[in-house]
Design a protein around this motif. Structure first.
Motif, PDB file in Angstrom:
ATOM      1  N   VAL A   1      -1.903  -5.162  -3.383  1.00  0.00           N
ATOM      2  CA  VAL A   1      -2.463  -4.080  -4.188  1.00  0.00           C
ATOM      3  C   VAL A   1      -1.451  -3.653  -5.244  1.00  0.00           C
TER       4      VAL A   1
ATOM      5  N   SER B   1       2.529   1.789  -3.280  1.00  0.00           N
ATOM      6  CA  SER B   1       1.522   2.225  -4.252  1.00  0.00           C
ATOM      7  C   SER B   1       1.192   3.705  -4.073  1.00  0.00           C
TER       8      SER B   1
ATOM      9  N   VAL C   1       0.841  -1.208   0.000  1.00  0.00           N
ATOM     10  CA  VAL C   1       0.000   0.000   0.000  1.00  0.00           C
ATOM     11  C   VAL C   1       0.871   1.250   0.000  1.00  0.00           C
TER      12      VAL C   1
ATOM     13  N   TRP D   1       3.293   3.627   5.288  1.00  0.00           N
ATOM     14  CA  TRP D   1       2.651   2.381   5.711  1.00  0.00           C
ATOM     15  C   TRP D   1       2.078   2.527   7.112  1.00  0.00           C
TER      16      TRP D   1
ATOM     17  N   TRP E   1      -5.670   3.205   2.857  1.00  0.00           N
ATOM     18  CA  TRP E   1      -4.989   3.665   1.645  1.00  0.00           C
ATOM     19  C   TRP E   1      -5.658   4.925   1.105  1.00  0.00           C
TER      20      TRP E   1
ATOM     21  N   GLY F   1      -6.210   2.637  -7.720  1.00  0.00           N
ATOM     22  CA  GLY F   1      -5.665   1.528  -6.952  1.00  0.00           C
ATOM     23  C   GLY F   1      -6.461   0.256  -7.204  1.00  0.00           C
TER      24      GLY F   1
ATOM     25  N   PRO G   1      -7.575  -1.094   2.174  1.00  0.00           N
ATOM     26  CA  PRO G   1      -7.914  -0.082   1.168  1.00  0.00           C
ATOM     27  C   PRO G   1      -8.521   1.197   1.752  1.00  0.00           C
TER      28      PRO G   1
END
Length: 202
Positions: free
Chosen positions: A121, A28, A25, A54, A73, A112, A70
């Motif tokens: 992810v 990303s 995550v 993170w 995120w 995402g 998510p």
């Protein structure tokens, strides 16, 4: 008549690997920042920053088995001024790809993708389609540009992660982008293909 259409936000240097097997995550988020920021003034690729992102995402993830989910995120993306982003779950695969492609076309920001039933992810940076999404509501997605921070590794069950800026067919992506059941963390989202989706700022 609809014609072949392509859009990709990726530029050389946008990709960042995840520095631990847990930090997909956070990596990303760094990739998404680089895709959005065209100034090249401050590419996000630092390992210390990845760890901090993170921790941020994990702190905003409810009941997440000590990981980042998510919802965390999307919240971090909004807090670091990349948003607005929201988590959506779409029951139909083709509709999920169309929704993601339309969002990239409308916002110039990446999407995402929640892979491996929620265990991994990656980032969708662009797509190829038959028909421009802005002109043909019934356009079909024929290719997906993927930035998978786990490259050059992968999952034993799910196969190797594609190289940065790979163009995958919908069939190839479907081996890793599968229906997500929101069992492992509390969410009122229905079962479906889960996206961290950029929204229009208006």
């Amino acid at each position: 008549m609809p014609q072949a259409f392509a859009l990709n936000l990726y530029q050389e240097g946008d990709f960042v690997p995840q520095y631990t097997f847990d930090w997909c995550v956070a990596a990303s988020i760094q990739i998404m920042h680089n895709l959005i920021d065209d100034t090249r003034a401050g590419t996000w690729a630092d390992r210390v920053q990845q760890g901090e992102l993170w921790e941020m995402a994990r702190a905003r993830s409810s009941n997440s088995f000590n990981g980042a989910n998510p919802l965390g995120w999307a919240q971090v993306l909004n807090e670091v001024r990349m948003g607005p982003y929201a988590v959506v779950s779409i029951a139909d695969y083709e509709e999920a790809l169309q929704t993601a492609a339309r969002a990239i076309a409308d916002t110039d920001r990446p999407v995402g993708l929640v892979l491996w039933r929620g265990r991994h992810v990656s980032v969708m940076s662009g797509f190829e389609s038959f028909g421009d999404p802005d002109q043909f509501p019934e356009f079909s997605v024929t290719g997906i540009r993927v930035q998978d921070p786990l490259y050059p590794y992968g999952g034993e069950q799910w196969g190797p992660s594609p190289a940065p800026n790979s163009l995958l067919t919908p069939e190839q992506l479907a081996t890793q982008f599968v229906v997500r059941e929101p069992r492992r963390w509390s969410s009122d989202l229905p079962t479906g293909y889960m996206l961290v989706l950029p929204l229009d700022q208006a």
